[in-house]
Scaffold this motif. Structure first.
Motif, PDB file in Angstrom:
ATOM      1  N   TYR A   1       0.847  -1.200   0.000  1.00  0.00           N
ATOM      2  CA  TYR A   1       0.000   0.000   0.000  1.00  0.00           C
ATOM      3  C   TYR A   1       0.886   1.256   0.000  1.00  0.00           C
ATOM      4  CZ  TYR A   1      -3.289  -3.685   1.052  1.00  0.00           C
ATOM      5  OH  TYR A   1      -3.973  -4.841   1.017  1.00  0.00           O
ATOM      6  N   ASP A   2       0.679   2.138   0.945  1.00  0.00           N
ATOM      7  CA  ASP A   2       1.431   3.399   0.950  1.00  0.00           C
ATOM      8  C   ASP A   2       2.859   3.214   1.463  1.00  0.00           C
ATOM      9  OD1 ASP A   2       1.249   6.259   0.495  1.00  0.00           O
ATOM     10  OD2 ASP A   2       1.417   6.504   2.684  1.00  0.00           O
ATOM     11  N   TRP A   3       3.215   2.021   1.863  1.00  0.00           N
ATOM     12  CA  TRP A   3       4.478   1.762   2.537  1.00  0.00           C
ATOM     13  C   TRP A   3       5.363   0.850   1.692  1.00  0.00           C
ATOM     14  CZ3 TRP A   3       4.710   3.183   8.033  1.00  0.00           C
ATOM     15  CH2 TRP A   3       3.519   3.774   8.487  1.00  0.00           C
TER      16      TRP A   3
ATOM     17  N   GLU B   1      -4.903 -10.358   0.732  1.00  0.00           N
ATOM     18  CA  GLU B   1      -6.205  -9.746   0.439  1.00  0.00           C
ATOM     19  C   GLU B   1      -7.280 -10.808   0.188  1.00  0.00           C
ATOM     20  OE1 GLU B   1      -6.863  -6.492  -1.999  1.00  0.00           O
ATOM     21  OE2 GLU B   1      -5.462  -5.186  -0.941  1.00  0.00           O
TER      22      GLU B   1
ATOM     23  N   LEU C   1      -1.540  -7.722   5.480  1.00  0.00           N
ATOM     24  CA  LEU C   1      -2.792  -7.449   4.757  1.00  0.00           C
ATOM     25  C   LEU C   1      -2.539  -7.387   3.256  1.00  0.00           C
ATOM     26  CD1 LEU C   1      -4.387  -4.843   7.194  1.00  0.00           C
ATOM     27  CD2 LEU C   1      -5.509  -6.947   6.401  1.00  0.00           C
TER      28      LEU C   1
ATOM     29  N   GLN D   1      -5.007  -0.958  11.466  1.00  0.00           N
ATOM     30  CA  GLN D   1      -4.872  -1.389  10.070  1.00  0.00           C
ATOM     31  C   GLN D   1      -6.065  -2.271   9.671  1.00  0.00           C
ATOM     32  OE1 GLN D   1      -2.545   0.453   8.994  1.00  0.00           O
ATOM     33  NE2 GLN D   1      -1.655   0.825  11.026  1.00  0.00           N
TER      34      GLN D   1
ATOM     35  N   ALA E   1       1.559  -5.640  10.120  1.00  0.00           N
ATOM     36  CA  ALA E   1       0.143  -5.851   9.806  1.00  0.00           C
ATOM     37  C   ALA E   1      -0.158  -5.374   8.391  1.00  0.00           C
ATOM     38  CB  ALA E   1      -0.726  -5.108  10.824  1.00  0.00           C
ATOM     39  N   ILE E   2       0.467  -4.254   8.014  1.00  0.00           N
ATOM     40  CA  ILE E   2       0.232  -3.711   6.665  1.00  0.00           C
ATOM     41  C   ILE E   2       0.758  -4.681   5.610  1.00  0.00           C
ATOM     42  CG2 ILE E   2       0.913  -1.836   5.108  1.00  0.00           C
ATOM     43  CD1 ILE E   2       0.823   0.029   7.643  1.00  0.00           C
TER      44      ILE E   2
ATOM     45  N   SER F   1      -9.028  -0.212   9.114  1.00  0.00           N
ATOM     46  CA  SER F   1      -8.966   0.931   8.189  1.00  0.00           C
ATOM     47  C   SER F   1     -10.144   0.804   7.220  1.00  0.00           C
ATOM     48  CB  SER F   1      -7.623   0.946   7.470  1.00  0.00           C
ATOM     49  OG  SER F   1      -7.441  -0.243   6.729  1.00  0.00           O
TER      50      SER F   1
ATOM     51  N   GLY G   1     -10.740   0.734   4.165  1.00  0.00           N
ATOM     52  CA  GLY G   1     -10.691  -0.165   3.016  1.00  0.00           C
ATOM     53  C   GLY G   1     -10.852  -1.630   3.397  1.00  0.00           C
ATOM     54  N   PHE G   2     -10.681  -1.961   4.674  1.00  0.00           N
ATOM     55  CA  PHE G   2     -10.893  -3.340   5.143  1.00  0.00           C
ATOM     56  C   PHE G   2     -12.099  -3.429   6.073  1.00  0.00           C
ATOM     57  CE2 PHE G   2      -6.306  -3.441   4.044  1.00  0.00           C
ATOM     58  CZ  PHE G   2      -6.371  -4.457   3.104  1.00  0.00           C
TER      59      PHE G   2
END
Lengths: 468, 468, 468
Positions: B77-79, B253, B249, B315, B245-246, B318, B320-321
């Motif tokens: 994702y953003d990371w 998905e 995830l 997370q 966790a990011i 969030s 989106g989840f």
């Protein structure tokens, strides 16, 4: 003081809402109900048999009653009609030959539905068949042995403790045989679709609050309503508890869909405060109407949530029916010490309480009869109330009358989505005031009723009512 | 006393609900967890590196664990996965050449993720790199410098104040280089569709309640469940906080859609009362189950609404989840003074509290495992309970047993719309009592489970359950 | 202290939300409003006529105002525009020929809308035409006789009691004739679709809190907003009460559908605490915004549910319109003893209270202007805030800043279903803090506004906002 809606000088006083309790002589009605209870008290009722049949016959002398007999073995959902039970005599004789427990003194002495027995036996053998109340040693308990082959006697605990050893003669001269289950119905027809179910169990022997008070109240209610024009049809059911309601439902499935509101009647003769037990739905019209009528009465009361324990609301509110049926009692079952004992006798129930209960039932029914959703015919801005005699004639005053407020509330919320009970709830005004305002507005054409609700009980949309 | 449901004489006692905590030796389990914490305590963990890897290796000795390594630079994702951090030594030497701050005495002394440094500098130059806790002058704070090129030391405030002027030698023998981020997963398969996610962050160095207690509890939980048949599959995730966790995830998905319930585990070793933090949804099944299990435990507890601050529920929840993941802790993060300091050591967490936390987790999972929507197969009126051994055998008694009530409640509300937790809520009965009644009714064919919920987590209608 | 969002060192301080009250000199504004009230006080206003017209002319000197004249007889729903009332003189002369009640001393002395009269009569004949306040014997009441052919005088009760017998001369030199009803509108255009309605009744004669304070506040508000870029268009309506609002609505049905929010302005000059009366909808955006702004102000206030009694919200919230219009006052009508009496004079209203009311109105409007639903552009897991300067730069601290929390809340709930007011409600954070966080997130591209709401006022779904 300025003229107000109700006494507006240039109009005849509007009739307001139609209070079914108007004109009721509660003292006289209460006394008649108490006399009826005393009359029925000695009869040995059960869930079948001649005692129940005789009770229904006496009800039928007071109101037009259709008697139904359903044969033993007739299936009813998971159940079937049991053998009919009749009893002529029952006693225990002590070793000396004295009748120490005698059915003719109180029909509570025999366990209801006992199989016949006539034997001699020792105290030790007899003992398991004896029931008493250690906490209330002078009272005789009420016990039943439905759906089991058993027999027994009930007696005061004091007496039980004093029984000497020796040989006893026990006799229950009962029969359990093919026969029928009896119930009675009274139908008062109404002008519109929809039925109100009023149901009392009529199977308890010498017990007054539970439930001769319920039987007597239904009789008085039917007599009172009989003389009056009614919006709904009213169906009064007098049947044995549980199996009677189950049989009635099984034979009336097509009727059930017409039931809009219902109340199970019991324990209405003691002097305790009213208790309203909600229907399974929790906020059906009957729930809102009963609570509103209790609030408007201005006395303490208690509202109980639905539970599947109690009287025949257990059957009416079973998930396959889920009828909007609540229960309005004074002290509920099991909350008074005399419950299901010989102390639930004619001295426990009081004429004054019975009359007052009748009046409260009439107030609840009055709310049901008058409650409607209306449509404001002038929904854009307020109509000119002054020229219709619905407004104080001098403006600019700092206070405002309750009736004027009610007129404004009814106009504002009559968009087809709110009924008069909703308007009471939001305005904090009583039902009579709100219904009176609605009546006045209807008289001048500012309000029209929405179509009667459809028989599905769904929240039907008021045709053309959603204004925007 | 009369026979009741559970001990009905003509039937074997029904087994009731399946309590996963049954047979747990909490004292022994708690002692084992505490030993495991003491074992892991000295390891210098971080969000990457060999300390984390060694921790996962030891977890893998206790339960079947799949280890994952995700290369530096892998996007999530953003990371993206950062450089791997490893450290061999770190110290400050005072002007006299003594090691006054020594990584080997406590791994909290070095700011976690510090870049390497080896220089001499004045106290003034060193000062901005030193962190202490003025309010707790004897404790060493826990500080990190993720995602920044920085370095620093943590020390007791008392020691900091006493530092003399002069030239200091500082050394952090660390590396930040391409490598990988490690996490571990343990999967226990279940009989039905749907996964329960249980997640603990495993990145904190010498800190016990936060979160070696969470790691130890998950290990004990997996060992306990491993031996038992399970309805749901259970996925245990041991990963570094936030980035772990990011990353998890982003790589799972397709797995995420199977997650029915989840808990983030942390701070389960202190003796404080339980705190349950709701999922973002607020009334997901996990929220209802956790609160019910805490209510049934009969001890004080606190329920906290969701907030986007905390552990990895940030997370999982969030937008989106929006997973149904709550967090069950004892004293929550930031509410105990030792939080993120050297005082969160093995004396803060207690074997007894750890065992008790494990039991409470098992009670929550037991509710999840047993909770279902059922359909009453005899929805019209009550069924005849007596002939099925589900009813006291002598009628007419004023009191009624809790189990009998539970049977009536389950029958009444099992219309396909209410699950057992709903029935607990409406009846006020505990989950074991309600689940036991459901079990008994199922045994006699009066109850059938609705189809398992669809994997979309939507409130699927129970096929054929809406009776009318 | 660590750097926080607003003063993050590597970014210019973000501007935060746009507070319309910023830069307001409340003392100066309050003094100007009070002067304007004193200027208008002597004019004899009514629901039609030259007094109302002159008042609107003076409003038009302060702000750009469009004057409308609607001819007598023009229909407006259930109403029609009445004859225009004008008055030149009115008095009562006592038997000695002295003017004892004189319109030129106070225009409250004549019942507003009195028909002309010039006669001699006995005290007994005159008595029914005299109005006083026994509870406040020194005050002159305000009375009207709209829509009736009547006349009367108002005087202190003390004076009334002292009137001697004898022949009195009464004169009301008024005219009731075909003419027109006047109202004024000021429109400030905004950048987006949607109008905010701000409405004050301008028909009361020498009464200050009710409602010259409302007229003055609207003028000050329009002057203040005139200079500023606006999101919504603002429509200021100065009209006579009831009939004016009804006429305005009947002539603006196409405009009405654009009204997103509205406030009825009255009683804003006394020093009492604020009272917000909800719209009929109860939880419209204006209701949420007004309550939030009052909460954020940190002073005691009261929220009143809608009732169909009060000012012109009666018309705006009639069921055919049901507009989202509330009313923000200080002490509401009828709750201060001076209400509708000569004691509601320039000493009752205070410059300080007027300025404070203006600031509070601006705070409510600021919330409306800034409130939006946003969509998080990085909905899966948290975005990396640190590299965007939106995060404290040293992790691991036990506390967390309010602004950091606000950033997390806005990210978490910006799923297209929650607006900023929802986020305030769920987080407990103030609107400025939440709106500031949203602004900062928008600056870095992590937040995009959902499409503007459709003009139907339905809860439009944010296009593409539902993430899963």
């Amino acid at each position: 003081m300025l003229p107000t809606l109700i006494s507006s000088p240039d109009r005849a006083p509007v009739e307001g809402w139609r209070d079914l309790a108007a004109g009721l002589d509660t003292a006289r009605a209460g006394a008649a109900m108490h006399a009826f209870i005393r009359d029925l008290y000695p009869i040995c009722r059960s869930i079948t048999g001649d005692g129940l049949r005789e009770t229904l016959r006496r009800v039928g002398q007071a109101i037009p009653l259709t008697l139904h007999e359903v044969s033993t073995g007739t299936p009813a959902y998971d159940w079937s009609v049991p053998h009919e039970w009749n009893i002529r005599d029952a006693y225990i004789k002590n070793p000396a030959g004295d009748r120490i427990v005698d059915f003719h003194k109180s029909n509570l002495h025999v366990v209801n539905y006992s199989v016949p027995v006539h034997r001699r036996m020792s105290l030790a053998e007899l003992r398991p068949h004896l029931h008493s109340l250690p906490d209330h040693p002078e009272w005789v308990p009420y016990r039943t042995s439905y759906y089991r082959d058993a027999w027994g006697f009930c007696l005061p605990h004091r007496q039980l403790l004093a029984l000497p050893e020796g040989e006893y003669e026990v006799c229950i001269d009962s029969t359990l045989a093919a026969g029928s289950l009896s119930y009675g119905e009274c139908l008062l027809p109404g002008a519109e679709a929809g039925t109100v179910l009023l149901s009392a169990h009529a199977c308890h022997p010498a017990l007054c609050n539970d439930n001769l008070s319920g039987v007597a109240l239904l009789v008085a209610l039917a007599r009172h309503l009989q003389a009056r024009p009614l919006r709904y049809s009213y169906r009064f059911v007098f049947a044995p508890g549980t199996i009677g309601a189950i049989v009635w439902l099984s034979r009336n499935e097509s009727e059930v869909q017409h039931i809009r509101h219902g109340l199970v009647v019991a324990c209405v003769g003691d002097p305790g405060p009213f208790h309203y037990k909600r229907s399974r739905r929790g906020s059906a019209d009957i729930d809102r109407a009963a609570v509103r009528a209790l609030q408007d009465a201005g006395r303490p009361f208690e509202v109980l949530d639905f539970s599947p324990y109690g009287y025949d609301e257990r059957q009416y509110c079973s998930p396959g029916f889920d009828l909007p049926v609540g229960s309005l009692t004074r002290t509920p079952h099991g909350r008074f010490p005399e419950y299901h004992t010989s102390a639930d006798d004619p001295t426990l129930v009081q004429a004054e309480a019975l009359g007052d209960s009748l009046a409260q039932y009439l107030r609840v029914l009055s709310v049901l009869e008058s409650n409607r959703r209306y449509r404001n015919t002038n929904p854009k801005c307020e109509p000119q109330l002054g020229r219709r005699g619905l407004y104080p004639l001098t403006g600019g005053r700092a206070d405002s009358e309750e009736t004027e407020l009610a007129v404004l509330w009814v106009l504002n919320l009559s968009d087809g989505r709110h009924d008069l009970l909703d308007i009471c709830g939001r305005s904090g005004l009583s039902f009579p005031v709100v219904a009176g305002a609605a009546h006045a507005l209807r008289q001048v054409g500012l309000l029209v009723p929405c179509e009667p609700e459809t028989p599905t009980l769904d929240d039907a949309t008021c045709d053309g009512a959603l204004i925007r």
